[in-house]
Design a protein around this motif. Structure first.
Motif, short mmCIF file in Angstrom:
data_model
loop_
_atom_site.label_atom_id
_atom_site.label_comp_id
_atom_site.label_asym_id
_atom_site.label_seq_id
_atom_site.Cartn_x
_atom_site.Cartn_y
_atom_site.Cartn_z
N SER A 1 38.12 32.42 43.60
CA SER A 1 38.12 32.44 42.14
C SER A 1 38.31 33.85 41.61
CB SER A 1 36.79 31.87 41.62
OG SER A 1 36.61 32.18 40.25
N LEU A 2 39.19 33.98 40.62
CA LEU A 2 39.38 35.25 39.92
C LEU A 2 38.79 35.17 38.51
CD1 LEU A 2 43.10 36.05 40.87
CD2 LEU A 2 41.01 36.35 42.23
N ARG B 1 34.39 34.71 45.30
CA ARG B 1 34.62 35.23 43.95
C ARG B 1 35.18 36.65 44.06
NH1 ARG B 1 29.83 35.24 39.96
NH2 ARG B 1 31.54 35.97 38.63
N ALA B 2 36.22 36.93 43.32
CA ALA B 2 36.85 38.25 43.37
C ALA B 2 37.20 38.70 41.96
CB ALA B 2 38.11 38.20 44.24
N MET B 3 37.29 40.02 41.78
CA MET B 3 37.60 40.55 40.45
C MET B 3 38.63 41.68 40.55
SD MET B 3 37.41 40.24 37.30
CE MET B 3 36.34 38.80 37.46
N PRO B 4 39.92 41.33 40.63
CA PRO B 4 40.96 42.35 40.57
C PRO B 4 41.11 42.84 39.12
CG PRO B 4 41.92 40.16 40.92
CD PRO B 4 40.44 39.99 40.78
N TRP C 1 34.95 41.63 46.22
CA TRP C 1 34.87 40.18 46.40
C TRP C 1 33.57 39.81 47.09
CZ3 TRP C 1 34.87 38.58 51.57
CH2 TRP C 1 35.38 39.49 52.51
N TYR C 2 33.11 38.60 46.78
CA TYR C 2 31.85 38.08 47.31
C TYR C 2 32.11 36.67 47.84
CZ TYR C 2 27.42 35.53 47.20
OH TYR C 2 26.35 34.74 47.52
N CYS C 3 31.53 36.36 48.99
CA CYS C 3 31.70 35.01 49.53
C CYS C 3 30.35 34.33 49.68
CB CYS C 3 32.45 35.03 50.86
SG CYS C 3 31.68 36.04 52.14
N GLY D 1 46.37 46.43 46.42
CA GLY D 1 45.58 47.65 46.32
C GLY D 1 44.50 47.72 47.37
N ALA D 2 43.33 48.19 46.97
CA ALA D 2 42.17 48.28 47.86
C ALA D 2 41.21 47.14 47.55
CB ALA D 2 41.47 49.62 47.69
N ALA D 3 40.38 46.79 48.54
CA ALA D 3 39.43 45.69 48.35
C ALA D 3 38.21 45.93 49.21
CB ALA D 3 40.08 44.35 48.71
N ALA D 4 37.08 45.37 48.81
CA ALA D 4 35.84 45.52 49.57
C ALA D 4 34.92 44.34 49.30
CB ALA D 4 35.13 46.82 49.22
N GLU D 5 34.27 43.87 50.34
CA GLU D 5 33.29 42.80 50.19
C GLU D 5 31.98 43.37 49.66
OE1 GLU D 5 30.93 39.36 52.82
OE2 GLU D 5 32.12 40.91 53.84
N VAL D 6 31.34 42.66 48.73
CA VAL D 6 30.00 43.00 48.26
C VAL D 6 29.05 41.90 48.71
CG1 VAL D 6 30.83 44.35 46.31
CG2 VAL D 6 30.34 41.92 46.00
#
Length: 261
Positions: A89-90, A110-113, A126-128, A148-153
């Motif tokens: 989900s965005l 859940r992700a927020m670009p 992003w969170y799973c 771009g860049a991404a990281a799990e929280v």
């Protein structure tokens, strides 16, 4: 390249469209493994081999991974059954629990670009939900690294806070650039010169921060005790950082309320 079929609901919109173009350009999925829902059934990506469908449930049925890139207020009307699917989900403010309840998906992310997906420079946290395996996490990371860049929280609440920080994209720099230009014009600087000066500070000069520690740069400029030091001192005495904090908290509060507002 991944061997999953990727479907994007809202794949002709702002975020969804940018991700669709990027995963094809980067070769993450074969064109035939990308499915986009589009009411008109016509889109330029179809010329590259992407498949178009006019029905969202039809997209879900054909996909292993489903990205939902629609406005939060449109989520309730989707009415999709994603049993056994991975749903990314965005949408701001729609919790993983809400998504699971409405879609019956087996894995929720859940992700927020942000708007910088257009130029491949977004930062996407992003969170799973619990139970999402390593393979799925690797897939999610690779999808968002295409833009771009991404990281799990590790906490879902972090997504709501970061919606108000990284999710704003160019909004804060745009606000600073506008303020600098306006203040310069109030000081009598011609408008075109004021705009050029402000743009240089926000867009061009800030690129120095890509490889430098920002606090060390501030400390060095303050220690020089020149023009910049005087300007920085006024901003710090004017509650600047606290005001930024209040702005982020206000945005996060809206994100947390979601559709309950």
């Amino acid at each position: 390249m991944i061997n999953k079929t990727l479907g994007i609901i809202g794949g002709t919109g702002w975020l969804g469209g940018a991700i669709a173009r990027a995963v094809l350009a980067k070769g993450l999925v074969p064109a035939g493994n990308l499915i986009i829902s589009n009411r008109s059934g016509n889109h330029p990506l179809a010329e590259q081999g992407a498949r178009l469908v006019t029905d969202n449930q039809g997209l879900v049925d054909r996909s292993d991974v489903v990205i939902i890139a629609v406005r939060p207020e449109h989520f309730a009307s989707l009415g999709i059954d994603a049993t056994g699917k991975i749903v990314i989900s965005l949408m701001a403010g729609i919790t993983a629990q809400m998504i699971a309840a409405q879609t019956s998906a087996s894995a929720i992310v859940r992700a927020m670009p942000n708007a910088a997906v257009e130029i491949g420079q977004s930062f996407t946290p992003w969170y799973c939900s619990a139970g999402v395996g390593t393979a799925t996490k690797n897939l999610v990371q690779r999808v968002f690294e295409c833009v771009g860049a991404a990281a799990e929280v590790q906490q879902e609440d972090f997504i709501d806070y970061l919606s108000a920080l990284s999710g704003t994209g160019p909004a804060f720099p745009a606000l600073l650039m506008t303020a600098l230009a306006r203040q310069a014009m109030l000081a009598g600087i011609p408008g075109d010169i004021a705009q050029m000066a402000a743009k240089n500070v926000v867009v061009n000069s800030s690129q120095l921060l890509a490889n430098r520690d920002p606090q060390q740069m501030i400390d060095a400029l303050v220690a020089y005790r020149g023009v910049t030091a005087a300007a920085l001192q006024v901003m710090s005495q004017g509650d600047f950082e606290e005001q930024v904090g209040r702005a982020l908290q206000a945005g996060a509060a809206v994100a947390r309320k979601g559709l309950q507002a």
